[in-house]
Write a protein that holds these residues in place. Sequence first.
Motif, short mmCIF file in Angstrom:
data_model
loop_
_atom_site.label_atom_id
_atom_site.label_comp_id
_atom_site.label_asym_id
_atom_site.label_seq_id
_atom_site.Cartn_x
_atom_site.Cartn_y
_atom_site.Cartn_z
N LEU A 210 45.61 33.54 34.33
CA LEU A 210 44.81 34.71 34.66
C LEU A 210 43.66 34.86 33.67
CD1 LEU A 210 47.72 37.23 35.38
CD2 LEU A 210 46.63 35.61 36.96
N GLY A 211 42.46 34.57 34.13
CA GLY A 211 41.26 34.76 33.33
C GLY A 211 40.13 35.17 34.26
N SER A 212 38.89 34.95 33.85
CA SER A 212 37.78 35.25 34.75
C SER A 212 37.88 34.39 36.00
CB SER A 212 36.45 35.03 34.05
OG SER A 212 36.35 33.70 33.58
N GLY A 213 38.40 33.17 35.82
CA GLY A 213 38.87 32.37 36.93
C GLY A 213 40.39 32.45 36.90
N LEU A 234 37.34 28.83 44.83
CA LEU A 234 37.19 30.16 45.40
C LEU A 234 38.50 30.72 45.93
CD1 LEU A 234 33.91 30.11 47.56
CD2 LEU A 234 34.43 31.67 45.67
N ASP A 235 39.45 29.87 46.20
CA ASP A 235 40.63 30.25 46.97
C ASP A 235 41.67 30.97 46.11
OD1 ASP A 235 42.21 30.44 49.20
OD2 ASP A 235 42.84 28.34 49.22
N GLY A 244 38.47 35.01 46.03
CA GLY A 244 39.84 34.64 46.30
C GLY A 244 40.03 34.41 47.79
N GLN A 245 41.28 34.42 48.22
CA GLN A 245 41.63 34.13 49.62
C GLN A 245 40.81 34.99 50.57
OE1 GLN A 245 45.56 35.32 51.21
NE2 GLN A 245 45.85 33.16 51.65
N PHE A 268 27.10 34.76 46.87
CA PHE A 268 27.80 36.03 47.07
C PHE A 268 29.29 35.90 46.77
CE2 PHE A 268 30.16 38.79 50.08
CZ PHE A 268 29.79 40.03 49.58
N LEU A 269 29.92 34.87 47.33
CA LEU A 269 31.36 34.71 47.18
C LEU A 269 31.76 34.31 45.76
CD1 LEU A 269 32.28 32.89 50.52
CD2 LEU A 269 32.52 35.31 49.97
#
Length: 405
Positions: A210-213, A234-235, A244-245, A268-269
Amino acid sequence: MAETILVVNAGSSSIKFELFSVDTDDQLDKIIKGQIDGIGTRPRLFAATSKGTLLSDQTWAPEDVCAVPAALEKLIAFLRPQIGGELPAAVGHRVVHGGPDFGEPVAVTSSILSELERLIPLAPLHQPNNLAPIRAVLERRPHLLQVACFDTAFHRGHADIADRYAIPERLYAEGVRRYGFHGLSYEYIVSRLPHIAPDIAGGRVVVAHLGSGASMCAIADGRSVESTMGFTALDGLPMGTRSGQLDPGVVTYLMRAKGMRLEDVESFLYKECGLKGLSGISNDVRDLLASNAPEAKLALDYFAYRIALFTGMLAAAMGGIDAFVFTAGIGENGPAIREAVIRRLEWLGLRVSFNANNSNAVCISGEGAKVPCFVIPTNEELMIATHTLRVARRREAAAVREKRA
């Protein structure tokens, strides 16, 4: 001066680095850590010893460090006096995507670099930045060993059923499949478990990076079984600025109904969603925890909720769960997030100890826990250095065999 290994993690306008010394038993010891940021705008080199002693805090004019090759030259010029005027024995690079063909670290040649450049469409915002310093070193110091270490490699042993999407075979053959990322972090956690929790090291473990990513991984008997990330980074979990999802229909809606171009949707995503998009306040969990705004609470609740949901999925992939591990920036330093996640997983046998959790103890399980929960700091740089040294030693051994033959 002892042999050294340089580890490089390059972004769009920064180069993070760590320098490791290698002793006579091939043990690695971090001696310098730092970064060059603001490349092309406000370039600055900051470096310190492993004990925190400042070695450099230097700035340059933008035109003097306008791109990664110039930044690398500044970095090498700084490092050489620190290591007796020599170059490092090898440079290890974090490369986000290894595609379907690279399942282990590899010594980079011009042909290997060309293969990695063909993977840029699979990681358009990460891969070009990762490859830029490799290309620069190949051009200026072609005899210096460089090793590419892939974030996808740890997941290459997945069962076929876990790697596929429900799409035609021809796309799978082209490389459209589930890869998984943060593999260097998960590999390091696996290396630490026998020392920290030997009873569960060979069991079924869910690790939350768990981080910025952010992502999560199901690890059984030390091997990746399933991951929350798939084709791209991105997923899965919502991240600092990444969605995320997401239902693919959202993408078609944005393009059809909102008139967004492909480049706009991609930006954007990757840059406007996640915790930043949900809260409208910040992508930083610390800012959200400090805020009384209901939007901040929504973003944090959503983050914990999705972590709990994916834990169930990963446990199902392994047929159960024997332990849970938090790691990376938020996982290591966010007791409020850890508690929120564990509260949602009490049905699965997790319990939190308030005191252990708030003191960032290694084991944060409370009384009555059936599934132990750990906080283990990750060290991707050490993992890269380890891989780089192994590749170097294999090359040396091969050269000796060839000479004898």
